[in-house]
Design a protein around this motif. Structure first.
Motif, short mmCIF file in Angstrom:
data_model
loop_
_atom_site.label_atom_id
_atom_site.label_comp_id
_atom_site.label_asym_id
_atom_site.label_seq_id
_atom_site.Cartn_x
_atom_site.Cartn_y
_atom_site.Cartn_z
N GLU A 1 0.83 -1.21 0.00
CA GLU A 1 0.00 0.00 0.00
C GLU A 1 0.87 1.26 0.00
O GLU A 1 0.59 2.22 -0.73
CB GLU A 1 -0.94 0.01 1.21
N GLY A 2 1.93 1.25 0.81
CA GLY A 2 2.81 2.41 0.86
C GLY A 2 3.46 2.70 -0.47
O GLY A 2 3.55 3.86 -0.90
N GLN A 3 3.94 1.67 -1.15
CA GLN A 3 4.57 1.86 -2.46
C GLN A 3 3.57 2.36 -3.49
O GLN A 3 3.88 3.24 -4.31
CB GLN A 3 5.18 0.53 -2.92
N PHE A 4 2.36 1.81 -3.45
CA PHE A 4 1.31 2.21 -4.37
C PHE A 4 0.98 3.69 -4.20
O PHE A 4 0.90 4.46 -5.17
CB PHE A 4 0.07 1.35 -4.12
N LEU A 5 0.80 4.13 -2.94
CA LEU A 5 0.48 5.53 -2.67
C LEU A 5 1.64 6.45 -2.99
O LEU A 5 1.45 7.58 -3.47
CB LEU A 5 0.05 5.70 -1.21
N TYR A 6 2.86 5.98 -2.72
CA TYR A 6 4.04 6.80 -3.02
C TYR A 6 4.11 7.09 -4.51
O TYR A 6 4.31 8.24 -4.93
CB TYR A 6 5.31 6.07 -2.56
N GLU A 7 3.95 6.07 -5.32
CA GLU A 7 4.06 6.28 -6.76
C GLU A 7 2.90 7.11 -7.29
O GLU A 7 3.08 7.94 -8.19
CB GLU A 7 4.14 4.95 -7.49
N LEU A 8 1.69 6.92 -6.74
CA LEU A 8 0.55 7.73 -7.15
C LEU A 8 0.84 9.22 -6.92
O LEU A 8 0.63 10.05 -7.81
CB LEU A 8 -0.70 7.31 -6.37
N ALA A 9 1.31 9.55 -5.72
CA ALA A 9 1.61 10.95 -5.40
C ALA A 9 2.76 11.47 -6.25
O ALA A 9 2.76 12.62 -6.70
CB ALA A 9 1.93 11.08 -3.91
N ASP A 10 3.75 10.63 -6.49
CA ASP A 10 4.93 11.03 -7.25
C ASP A 10 4.58 11.35 -8.70
O ASP A 10 5.08 12.31 -9.29
CB ASP A 10 5.97 9.91 -7.17
N ARG A 11 3.70 10.55 -9.29
CA ARG A 11 3.36 10.70 -10.70
C ARG A 11 2.31 11.78 -10.97
O ARG A 11 2.24 12.32 -12.07
CB ARG A 11 2.89 9.36 -11.27
N THR A 12 1.49 12.09 -9.98
CA THR A 12 0.38 13.02 -10.23
C THR A 12 0.47 14.30 -9.41
O THR A 12 -0.22 15.28 -9.75
CB THR A 12 -0.97 12.36 -9.90
N GLY A 13 1.24 14.30 -8.33
CA GLY A 13 1.27 15.45 -7.44
C GLY A 13 0.05 15.57 -6.56
O GLY A 13 -0.15 16.58 -5.87
N VAL A 14 -0.81 14.53 -6.52
CA VAL A 14 -2.01 14.56 -5.70
C VAL A 14 -1.62 14.54 -4.22
O VAL A 14 -0.60 13.95 -3.84
CB VAL A 14 -2.93 13.38 -6.06
N ARG A 15 -2.44 15.18 -3.39
CA ARG A 15 -2.24 15.12 -1.95
C ARG A 15 -2.83 13.81 -1.41
O ARG A 15 -3.63 13.15 -2.08
CB ARG A 15 -2.90 16.30 -1.25
N LEU A 16 -2.43 13.45 -0.21
CA LEU A 16 -2.91 12.22 0.41
C LEU A 16 -3.69 12.53 1.68
O LEU A 16 -3.26 13.33 2.51
CB LEU A 16 -1.75 11.29 0.75
N LEU A 17 -4.85 11.91 1.79
CA LEU A 17 -5.62 11.89 3.02
C LEU A 17 -5.42 10.51 3.63
O LEU A 17 -5.90 9.51 3.09
CB LEU A 17 -7.10 12.15 2.71
N ILE A 18 -4.68 10.45 4.71
CA ILE A 18 -4.36 9.15 5.32
C ILE A 18 -5.33 8.86 6.45
O ILE A 18 -5.44 9.63 7.41
CB ILE A 18 -2.90 9.12 5.83
N ASP A 19 -6.04 7.76 6.33
CA ASP A 19 -6.97 7.31 7.36
C ASP A 19 -6.26 6.25 8.21
O ASP A 19 -6.02 5.14 7.75
CB ASP A 19 -8.23 6.73 6.72
N VAL A 20 -5.91 6.62 9.44
CA VAL A 20 -5.16 5.69 10.29
C VAL A 20 -6.06 4.55 10.75
O VAL A 20 -5.57 3.43 11.04
CB VAL A 20 -4.52 6.41 11.49
N ALA A 21 -7.38 4.79 10.83
CA ALA A 21 -8.29 3.69 11.17
C ALA A 21 -8.31 2.65 10.06
O ALA A 21 -8.42 1.45 10.32
CB ALA A 21 -9.70 4.25 11.40
N ASN A 22 -8.18 3.10 8.81
CA ASN A 22 -8.14 2.15 7.70
C ASN A 22 -6.84 1.36 7.67
O ASN A 22 -6.81 0.19 7.27
CB ASN A 22 -8.35 2.88 6.38
N LEU A 23 -5.73 1.99 8.10
CA LEU A 23 -4.48 1.24 8.23
C LEU A 23 -4.63 0.14 9.28
O LEU A 23 -4.12 -0.98 9.11
CB LEU A 23 -3.34 2.18 8.62
N HIS A 24 -5.33 0.45 10.37
CA HIS A 24 -5.58 -0.57 11.40
C HIS A 24 -6.47 -1.68 10.85
O HIS A 24 -6.23 -2.87 11.10
CB HIS A 24 -6.23 0.07 12.62
#
Length: 435
Positions: A158-181
């Motif tokens: 998941e971390g790699q997927f989100l990293y590349e998404l942000a890197d390629r598009t410049g989109v911001r991330l809303l991180i839900d820590v409950a969803n990580l749990h």
């Protein structure tokens, strides 16, 4: 970077309580639940005293195979402008499948479903995010979701997927820590590893919410208190970066204002505890991160469309479970989707549980086992009533008359007419329904 502070999800049921809470810097509203021309007075008062309002979309389906719908994008843009929002947010999820790309009926999930962490899905998601960014008047942030099921053959964490998404598009991330749990309990994924791989410089804000565990499965309910493991993940995140904003989500089973304020205090404490031990961290993404493959996006959309349609059909239409998926987990997710449909339909069409009484839920769940939602919850309510009437139900004659009247009044494009010709057509329709 917009500094939001501490916030809470605004819902009509707790509007008065939210207005009276000290230390609320901002609120988030479900974008689809507000009308730009008729904003709730509570939101207007909050804005008037300086609170930021952020629209949070749930139906765009950026992770789906199709390009984002222009009408939905326009509606999200309108809400951002009306609310004077500094950003808008959506989810990394698919919510519908089928249609022209698969030569099959279009079906709706009525829920946020996970996308596979594959090159195909990433290429499609990146393009969909770019389309959304161009259509929106303010920056976009996208949220990681909770999952009950895992896709076979995934190529990234998941971390790699989100990293590349942000890197390629410049989109911001809303991180839900409950969803990580949730993903830790359900899929065995390590929240600390995900946080270590994230591009935390892209963080827009953080969601915190509660849930419950049943038979070894964590359900992200947004209807229960925030548990300690979720607060621990928040502390870990805050030890790596100063969150621009942190927000408490609660969608139902609302406690009193004092309890919500205590949860907000616990969130502030967790952030403060993390800040005390803040350390520099470098994303731990490994390997080469290639960009989109030349000329392959159309084929990627086609492959993704077929895969997502097969999964969604197994969840909402009772078709066979695709190879590689955990059948037990698919069953858990299917029951959860049907239960959610029953609950939401009861809210958008409250007359149905009144007419059908205790038989409403069992009748709706039987309907939902093989008949997927095709046009939103209001359409689902009408389809359910039509299916029940067409099958000779309900058994009680009075309930059947009331259900037929309810359906006839709502199934046409215009209010019922009293003209003789229209009344005759209506009577003919009733006769046909009795057969």
């Amino acid at each position: 970077m917009v500094r939001l502070g501490t916030g809470i999800g605004w819902r009509p049921e707790i509007a008065e309580a939210v207005e009276g809470m000290p230390g609320i810097d901002w609120v988030e509203v479900v974008a689809e639940n507000v009308c730009p021309g008729h904003l709730p007075e509570s939101l207007l008062r909050l804005r008037g005293r300086g609170a930021t309002v952020v629209p949070h979309g749930v139906s765009l389906g950026l992770g789906g195979a199709e390009r984002p719908d222009e009408g939905r994008l326009a509606a999200l843009a309108e809400r951002a402008e009306t609310l004077g929002s500094p950003l808008v947010t959506e989810h990394i999820a698919f919510v519908r499948a089928g249609g022209a790309m698969t030569a099959s009926p279009a079906i709706e999930a009525g829920h946020l479903l996970p996308v596979p962490r594959t090159r195909d899905a990433l290429d499609v998601l990146c393009e969909n995010v770019r389309i959304a960014q161009e259509a929106l008047p303010v920056p976009l942030a996208v949220e990681n979701i909770a999952a009950l099921i895992a896709w076979p053959g995934e190529e990234m964490t998941e971390g790699q997927f989100l990293y590349e998404l942000a890197d390629r598009t410049g989109v911001r991330l809303l991180i839900d820590v409950a969803n990580l749990h949730t993903n830790h309990v359900n899929l065995g994924e390590d929240p600390a590893e995900a946080l270590a791989e994230l591009p935390l410089e892209a963080l827009a804000y953080v969601h915190v919410a509660g849930g419950f565990e049943r038979d070894g499965v964590w359900h992200d309910s947004h209807a229960h208190p925030v548990p300690e493991p979720v607060l621990d993940i928040l502390t870990d995140l805050a030890s790596r970066v100063s969150p621009p904003g942190v927000l408490l989500e609660r969608d139902e089973n609302f406690p009193d204002a004092d309890e919500m304020e205590r949860e907000l205090d616990a969130i502030r404490h967790a952030v403060g505890k993390g800040a005390e031990g803040r350390r520099a961290s470098t994303p731990a993404v490994t390997g080469v991160r290639p960009g989109p493959r030349e000329g392959s996006l159309g084929a990627a959309r086609q492959r993704l469309a077929l895969a997502q349609t097969a999964v969604l059909s197994s969840l909402v239409a009772g078709t066979p479970v695709p190879e590689g998926f955990d059948r037990t987990r698919i069953g858990v997710q299917a029951r959860a989707l049907a239960a959610k449909r029953a609950d939401v339909v009861a809210k958008v069409a409250p007359e149905l549980p009144v007419i059908l009484g205790e038989g409403y839920r069992s009748a709706f769940l039987a309907y939902a086992q093989t008949l997927p939602m095709t046009g939103g919850y209001r359409r689902d309510a009408l389809d359910f009533a039509e299916e029940l009437l067409g099958g000779g139900g309900p058994e009680d004659a009075r309930a059947r008359r009331e259900l037929r009247r309810w359906w006839l009044e709502r199934s046409g494009p215009r209010p019922r007419s009293d003209r003789p010709a229209v009344r005759l057509a209506r009577a003919t329709r009733r006769v046909l329904l009795r057969r």
